[in-house]
Enzyme design. Structure first.
Site, short mmCIF file in Angstrom:
data_model
loop_
_atom_site.label_atom_id
_atom_site.label_comp_id
_atom_site.label_asym_id
_atom_site.label_seq_id
_atom_site.Cartn_x
_atom_site.Cartn_y
_atom_site.Cartn_z
N CYS A 55 0.82 -1.22 0.00
CA CYS A 55 0.00 0.00 0.00
C CYS A 55 0.85 1.27 0.00
CB CYS A 55 -0.97 0.00 1.17
SG CYS A 55 -0.19 -0.14 2.80
N HIS A 161 -2.44 1.15 7.13
CA HIS A 161 -2.66 1.32 5.69
C HIS A 161 -2.18 2.71 5.25
CE1 HIS A 161 -4.34 0.21 1.87
NE2 HIS A 161 -5.19 1.21 1.85
N ASP A 179 -8.37 4.79 -1.84
CA ASP A 179 -7.82 3.55 -1.29
C ASP A 179 -7.12 2.74 -2.38
OD1 ASP A 179 -7.36 1.13 0.09
OD2 ASP A 179 -9.12 1.48 1.35
#
Length: 400
Positions: A55, A161, A179
């Site tokens: 991520c 994240h 995201d």
């Protein structure tokens, strides 16, 4: 029997899916009020992380490409382009793939790939400050916000994240999170206060708070002669030499004076050091040189060549290089007893990097008087302004 696997997750409240009717309404209102300016650059380069733990790398790739920062190296074929696979100058990809990446390492990656970074952990900022920075970056194309947060306060599954912020709705105080784990959750709007709560958690790997980064293009004067680049594939071994091997070498030797202390470092530099430099040389038109010589000037050592002008024609130039003679050593290429090749040499590069090392690097020197003398020699306070700026830039690299 093979596991059926997972196909996405239902986006839990209070998040609002970007593509939903309400999400589109929020987008339209924010666009009208001017807080979606950074969205279009980001969405043009938006990507899904290619590994479950990538991520941070995917987020940074999106932002660096959105800012049109040139990687300075090829991705595939002739193309220079940021990809997750190229972001390994601060941490090996294999380690990131298995363990993920920390807040500090993402900031390190951004800096060593040519971005200006302001990294703020939640205990160094406040929700109001964060709101102001989100508003500012969402209202322009010049900077982007990366957030590091824990998913639990948002009622989402998973732990830590990273994702870029795509925009802001001021009246609802909601942030658009692009995201990068799109296989799990789509882009969505979340209350800024809840996102801040997720950023205020502690990363168990480091024991430090998560937070946010403001990423923009780095606008600074070029180095006097060259700049050191940590984008080269050999940088990890050089970083290890500087941060681990040098302190150990200083501890293991009975050093008597400055010459011995520096000799310990300079006698065993890694071979990759020579390839970490990028030239920024002085170039003058040939006719300018002739005028210079006519006025009594001296023609210094240089290389002659041609460059393409804007109109496509060729222009003759002389490229200045420093001129000096040194005895050959491991720090330079040699031929018939003399150093040869262009400058800066390995010794030049190592000197710049040693100036950037933190003071505790030299704490292993046993003789206190010598340790004080070394630290005094390596102070950057009296350097020329441009060289000070170069050192200040290197000092921001967390792994140095």
């Amino acid at each position: 029997m093979a596991s059926p696997g997972l196909y996405r997750r239902a986006l839990p409240s209070p998040a609002i899916e970007f593509a939903s009717r309400e999400g589109k309404k929020l987008f339209g209102e924010a666009l009208e009020r001017g807080t979606m300016e950074g969205f279009f650059k980001l969405i043009s380069y938006y990507q899904t992380q290619s590994e479950p733990a990538y991520c941070g790398l995917a987020t940074l790739s999106v932002v660096l490409n959105a800012l049109a920062i040139d990687p300075g190296r090829k991705w595939k074929g002739p193309w220079r382009w940021f990809d997750e696979s190229m972001l390994d100058c601060c941490e090996p990809l294999a380690k990131i793939k298995s363990e993920g990446i920390t807040f500090g390492k993402v900031a390190c990656l951004a800096r060593c790939n040519g971005a200006k970074v302001e990294a703020l952990r939640s205990d160094q900022s406040s929700a109001n400050d964060f709101r102001d920075r989100v508003f500012s970056c969402s209202s322009s194309e010049g900077c982007h916000v990366i957030v590091s947060y824990h998913r639990t306060p948002l009622n989402q599954t998973g732990i830590g994240h990273f994702s870029p912020v795509g925009g802001y709705h001021a009246e609802r105080d909601m942030v658009l999170v692009l995201d990068v784990a799109r296989f799990k959750y789509p882009p969505h709007w979340v209350p800024l206060t809840l996102l801040w709560e997720g950023m205020s958690t502690i990363d168990q790997t480091t024991g430090l708070r998560r937070g946010y980064m403001i990423i923009s293009r780095l606008n600074r004067a070029p180095s006097i002669l060259y700049t050191v680049s940590c984008r080269h594939q050999g940088w990890s071994s050089v970083a290890k030499f500087l941060t681990e091997d040098v302190p150990q070498l200083l501890k293991s030797e009975e050093l008597k004076d400055i010459q011995e202390a520096l000799s310990v470092v300079f006698k065993s530099p890694p071979s990759e050091l020579r390839r970490l430099i990028t030239w920024i040389a002085e170039v003058r038109r040939q006719e300018d040189w002739e005028s210079h010589i006519e006025r009594g000037g001296e023609r210094k050592a240089c290389y002659q060549g041609t460059v393409k002008t804007g109109g496509g024609s060729e222009q003759g130039v002389d490229v200045l290089v420093p001129f000096c003679q040194r005895e050959p050593s491991r720090l330079c290429l040699s031929n018939e007893g003399h150093c040869i090749g262009t400058h800066p040499s390995t010794a030049d590069v190592l000197t710049v990097l040693l100036l950037a090392l933190p003071s505790h690097t030299w704490s292993g020197i046993k003789e206190e008087k010598l340790r004080v003398e070394v630290l005094s020699l390596l102070t950057t306070e009296d350097l020329p302004p441009l060289l000070q700026e170069e050192e200040d830039e290197h000092n921001q690299w967390p792994f140095i």
